[in-house]
Motif scaffolding. Structure first.
Motif, mmCIF file in Angstrom:
data_model
loop_
_atom_site.group_PDB
_atom_site.id
_atom_site.type_symbol
_atom_site.label_atom_id
_atom_site.label_comp_id
_atom_site.label_asym_id
_atom_site.label_seq_id
_atom_site.Cartn_x
_atom_site.Cartn_y
_atom_site.Cartn_z
ATOM 1 N N ALA A 1 0.831 -1.206 0.000
ATOM 2 C CA ALA A 1 0.000 0.000 0.000
ATOM 3 C C ALA A 1 0.865 1.256 0.000
ATOM 4 N N SER A 2 1.892 1.269 0.832
ATOM 5 C CA SER A 2 2.746 2.464 0.899
ATOM 6 C C SER A 2 3.519 2.663 -0.408
ATOM 7 N N GLY A 3 3.981 1.588 -1.016
ATOM 8 C CA GLY A 3 4.695 1.698 -2.283
ATOM 9 C C GLY A 3 3.808 2.185 -3.416
ATOM 10 N N LEU A 4 2.618 1.610 -3.524
ATOM 11 C CA LEU A 4 1.684 2.012 -4.580
ATOM 12 C C LEU A 4 1.264 3.473 -4.438
ATOM 13 N N SER A 5 1.089 3.931 -3.201
ATOM 14 C CA SER A 5 0.633 5.304 -2.994
ATOM 15 C C SER A 5 1.693 6.332 -3.391
ATOM 16 N N GLN A 6 2.927 5.900 -3.571
ATOM 17 C CA GLN A 6 3.987 6.835 -3.963
ATOM 18 C C GLN A 6 4.007 7.129 -5.459
ATOM 19 N N TRP A 7 3.369 6.271 -6.261
ATOM 20 C CA TRP A 7 3.431 6.499 -7.702
ATOM 21 C C TRP A 7 2.156 6.150 -8.458
ATOM 22 N N PHE A 8 1.352 5.274 -7.914
ATOM 23 C CA PHE A 8 0.255 4.710 -8.682
ATOM 24 C C PHE A 8 -1.073 5.433 -8.511
ATOM 25 N N CYS A 9 -1.412 5.822 -7.293
ATOM 26 C CA CYS A 9 -2.684 6.514 -7.068
ATOM 27 C C CYS A 9 -2.531 7.507 -5.919
ATOM 28 N N ASP A 10 -3.603 8.223 -5.633
ATOM 29 C CA ASP A 10 -3.539 9.288 -4.629
ATOM 30 C C ASP A 10 -3.260 8.729 -3.230
ATOM 31 N N ASP A 11 -3.874 7.598 -2.919
ATOM 32 C CA ASP A 11 -3.687 6.971 -1.612
ATOM 33 C C ASP A 11 -4.062 5.508 -1.734
ATOM 34 N N VAL A 12 -3.481 4.681 -0.887
ATOM 35 C CA VAL A 12 -3.821 3.257 -0.834
ATOM 36 C C VAL A 12 -3.866 2.858 0.621
ATOM 37 N N ARG A 13 -4.949 2.199 0.974
ATOM 38 C CA ARG A 13 -5.108 1.710 2.348
ATOM 39 C C ARG A 13 -5.509 0.251 2.313
ATOM 40 N N LEU A 14 -5.124 -0.462 3.347
ATOM 41 C CA LEU A 14 -5.568 -1.850 3.510
ATOM 42 C C LEU A 14 -6.723 -1.859 4.496
ATOM 43 N N ASP A 15 -7.803 -2.569 4.160
ATOM 44 C CA ASP A 15 -8.899 -2.675 5.113
ATOM 45 C C ASP A 15 -8.661 -3.900 6.008
ATOM 46 N N PRO A 16 -9.479 -4.110 7.015
ATOM 47 C CA PRO A 16 -9.255 -5.231 7.943
ATOM 48 C C PRO A 16 -9.239 -6.610 7.274
ATOM 49 N N GLU A 17 -9.889 -6.745 6.118
ATOM 50 C CA GLU A 17 -9.894 -8.025 5.396
ATOM 51 C C GLU A 17 -8.741 -8.115 4.388
ATOM 52 N N HIS A 18 -7.776 -7.209 4.483
ATOM 53 C CA HIS A 18 -6.591 -7.164 3.619
ATOM 54 C C HIS A 18 -6.917 -6.870 2.158
ATOM 55 N N ARG A 19 -8.009 -6.163 1.927
ATOM 56 C CA ARG A 19 -8.308 -5.666 0.587
ATOM 57 C C ARG A 19 -7.666 -4.292 0.447
ATOM 58 N N PHE A 20 -7.227 -4.005 -0.744
ATOM 59 C CA PHE A 20 -6.622 -2.705 -1.025
ATOM 60 C C PHE A 20 -7.715 -1.720 -1.403
ATOM 61 N N ASN A 21 -7.680 -0.546 -0.798
ATOM 62 C CA ASN A 21 -8.556 0.549 -1.185
ATOM 63 C C ASN A 21 -7.677 1.559 -1.906
ATOM 64 N N MET A 22 -7.775 1.577 -3.234
ATOM 65 C CA MET A 22 -6.980 2.478 -4.062
ATOM 66 C C MET A 22 -7.832 3.706 -4.358
ATOM 67 N N VAL A 23 -7.313 4.865 -4.001
ATOM 68 C CA VAL A 23 -8.083 6.101 -4.113
ATOM 69 C C VAL A 23 -7.530 6.958 -5.251
ATOM 70 N N TRP A 24 -8.421 7.299 -6.180
ATOM 71 C CA TRP A 24 -8.125 8.246 -7.250
ATOM 72 C C TRP A 24 -9.220 9.300 -7.228
ATOM 73 N N ASP A 25 -8.837 10.552 -7.267
ATOM 74 C CA ASP A 25 -9.806 11.661 -7.300
ATOM 75 C C ASP A 25 -10.886 11.490 -6.228
ATOM 76 N N LYS A 26 -10.461 11.132 -5.027
ATOM 77 C CA LYS A 26 -11.337 10.962 -3.856
ATOM 78 C C LYS A 26 -12.381 9.855 -4.020
ATOM 79 N N GLN A 27 -12.162 8.951 -4.974
ATOM 80 C CA GLN A 27 -13.062 7.816 -5.167
ATOM 81 C C GLN A 27 -12.343 6.525 -4.792
ATOM 82 N N ASN A 28 -13.035 5.669 -4.047
ATOM 83 C CA ASN A 28 -12.475 4.397 -3.598
ATOM 84 C C ASN A 28 -12.651 3.321 -4.661
ATOM 85 N N HIS A 29 -11.594 2.549 -4.842
ATOM 86 C CA HIS A 29 -11.613 1.404 -5.749
ATOM 87 C C HIS A 29 -10.982 0.244 -4.980
#
Length: 124
Positions: free
Chosen positions: A19-47
């Motif tokens: 998550a920390s690596g991806l957030s440096q180049w790939f999207c605005d932010d990346v977070r892991l949820d409790p089920e270990h899914r990635f929440n990739m954020v672009w333009d304030k939208q969750n993916h």
């Protein structure tokens, strides 16, 4: 698409697999949820995406989920693979972007910009 990057696979892998690596180049932010899914954020939208396949140090595939974080039929996915050429002593990042994006030129420009940002991060 395939891109030459002047950095070792060992250095590059955290940039495509964490998550920390991806957030440096790939999207605005990346977070892991409790089920270990990635929440990739672009333009304030969750993916949301899950790791479908991972070969440590070599490749990872993210399969995107629907807005309720459930798997989809024929889901979009991103596959990142690092390959080393002994002949040229180069490392390549192969990107497979399986999505419903139809403008190939726009998609190529997007990835060229993202990989350029990655190169800046790793000095390659």
């Amino acid at each position: 698409m395939e891109y030459s990057i002047n950095a070792s696979p060992k250095l590059l892998f955290p940039y495509i697999a964490s998550a920390s690596g991806l957030s440096q180049w790939f999207c605005d932010d990346v977070r892991l949820d409790p089920e270990h899914r990635f929440n990739m954020v672009w333009d304030k939208q969750n993916h949301y995406a899950e790791v479908a396949i991972q070969r440590p140090g070599r490749s990872i595939r993210y399969v995107f989920l629907d807005e309720h974080k459930r798997p989809q039929l024929d889901a979009n996915y991103l596959d990142f693979t690092l390959e080393y050429s002994r002949i040229t002593d180069e490392v390549f990042l192969r990107v497979t972007d399986y999505s419903d994006h139809t403008d190939t030129k726009e998609q190529q420009e997007l990835w060229e910009g993202l990989v350029s940002k990655l190169r800046e991060q790793v000095g390659g």
